[in-house]
Write an enzyme that holds these catalytic residues in place. Structure first.
Site, PDB file in Angstrom:
ATOM      1  N   ILE A  88       1.012  -1.106  -0.111  1.00  0.00           N
ATOM      2  CA  ILE A  88      -0.051  -0.072  -0.119  1.00  0.00           C
ATOM      3  C   ILE A  88       1.057   1.148   0.101  1.00  0.00           C
ATOM      4  CG2 ILE A  88      -0.275  -0.341   2.492  1.00  0.00           C
ATOM      5  CD1 ILE A  88      -2.932   0.987   2.469  1.00  0.00           C
ATOM      6  N   SER A  89       0.736   2.012  -1.031  1.00  0.00           N
ATOM      7  CA  SER A  89       1.851   3.066  -1.229  1.00  0.00           C
ATOM      8  C   SER A  89       1.706   4.065   0.059  1.00  0.00           C
ATOM      9  CB  SER A  89       1.597   3.924  -2.482  1.00  0.00           C
ATOM     10  OG  SER A  89       1.625   2.884  -3.672  1.00  0.00           O
ATOM     11  N   GLN A  90       2.997   4.850   0.065  1.00  0.00           N
ATOM     12  CA  GLN A  90       2.904   5.917   1.095  1.00  0.00           C
ATOM     13  C   GLN A  90       1.826   7.012   0.731  1.00  0.00           C
ATOM     14  OE1 GLN A  90       6.135   8.405  -0.443  1.00  0.00           O
ATOM     15  NE2 GLN A  90       6.795   8.992   1.448  1.00  0.00           N
TER      16      GLN A  90
END
Ligand code: SAH
Length: 248
Positions: A88-90
């Site tokens: 899950i991206s930053q």
């Protein structure tokens, strides 16, 4: 510092009512303070300006999309691992992509790479309808369950190869790809409507640049290259070829 110490309340890992306050208001959960800090310190402070994107990032409970083992780090300034070796991206890169996408409330959006469903939930607040494709069936099931729990209704999910888009509901006003592509897949261009915007990380497997493609009248295209980013690979027919079948 974990969300518990920021909010003064113990975060609840699971159970009915987690993430919702008794009045049913948005953001009334134990992580609301952590989320507000994320918006101020990671997004506003680092240049995210779109009020709609900031509102969505301040509303969607990111902790509901991370692995329970990482709850305390859900609002930290970093990507987090999810199931099946994905991430899950930053928060900042999620917000940046959404800002570049600039979805309007009446837009139909195609997302490639549902993953945890976090960005899908954000898109559901920014656009009218969201169509999201994920190649790993187990991830899709998890995302569907989370979106259902949050009462998100304007999203349709599909198991398949998103490098081929989702022809049935084309054209889309916006297309967002959240996996790294070697180039812009032809089907995604074809399924973007005139005046539409496509946001995609393009480059090698280790490092990409965020690219924004505008489809102008008469099938003319304009594109801009933005900063560096690191995404997991887009695997598919018009993307990186899969070394082995990992779907189930
Ligand atoms: N936006 C997601 C994170 C996406 S990570 C979130 O908020 O959680 C990238 C995702 O793209 C992974 O789940 C991966 O399985 C998926 N993916 C990779 N290649 C794909 C393809 N060809 N079609 C659809 N999904 C793909």
């Amino acid at each position: 510092m974990g969300p518990a110490s920021m909010s003064g309340e113990p975060p609840r890992a699971s159970g009915p009512g987690d993430g919702r306050d008794p009045a049913g208001r948005e953001g009334g959960d134990a992580f609301a303070v952590a989320r507000r800090r994320m918006v101020e310190e990671q997004l506003v402070a680092k240049g995210i300006r779109s009020p709609r994107v900031l509102e969505a990032m301040g509303s969607v409970p990111r902790h509901r999309f991370v692995d329970p083992g990482f709850l305390g780090r859900a609002y930290g300034d970093h990507a987090l691992p999810t199931a099946e070796g994905q991430t899950i991206s930053q928060p900042w890169i999620v917000a940046r992509m959404l800002e570049l996408l600039a979805a309007e409330p009446t837009d139909r959006v195609l997302e490639v790479g549902t993953g945890s469903g976090y960005q899908t939930a954000l898109l559901s607040r920014l656009a009218e309808r969201v169509f999201s494709v994920e190649r790993v069936a187990s991830l899709l099931r998890g995302a569907q369950a989370r979106l259902d729990q949050l009462g998100v209704r304007n999203v349709a999910l599909r198991h398949g190869d998103g490098s081929l888009g989702w022809q049935e509901f084309a054209p889309y006003a916006r297309v967002l790809v959240s996996a790294a592509a070697p180039r812009v897949p032809d089907a995604l261009r074809a399924q973007l409507g005139e005046g539409g915007v496509l946001v995609i990380p393009v480059g090698g497997p280790q490092l990409q640049h965020l690219e924004v493609w505008h489809r102008m009248p008469g099938d003319r295209w304009r594109h801009q290259r933005h900063g560096e980013c690191r995404f997991v690979p887009l695997l598919g027919r018009d993307a990186w070829r899969e070394r082995q079948e990992t779907e189930q």
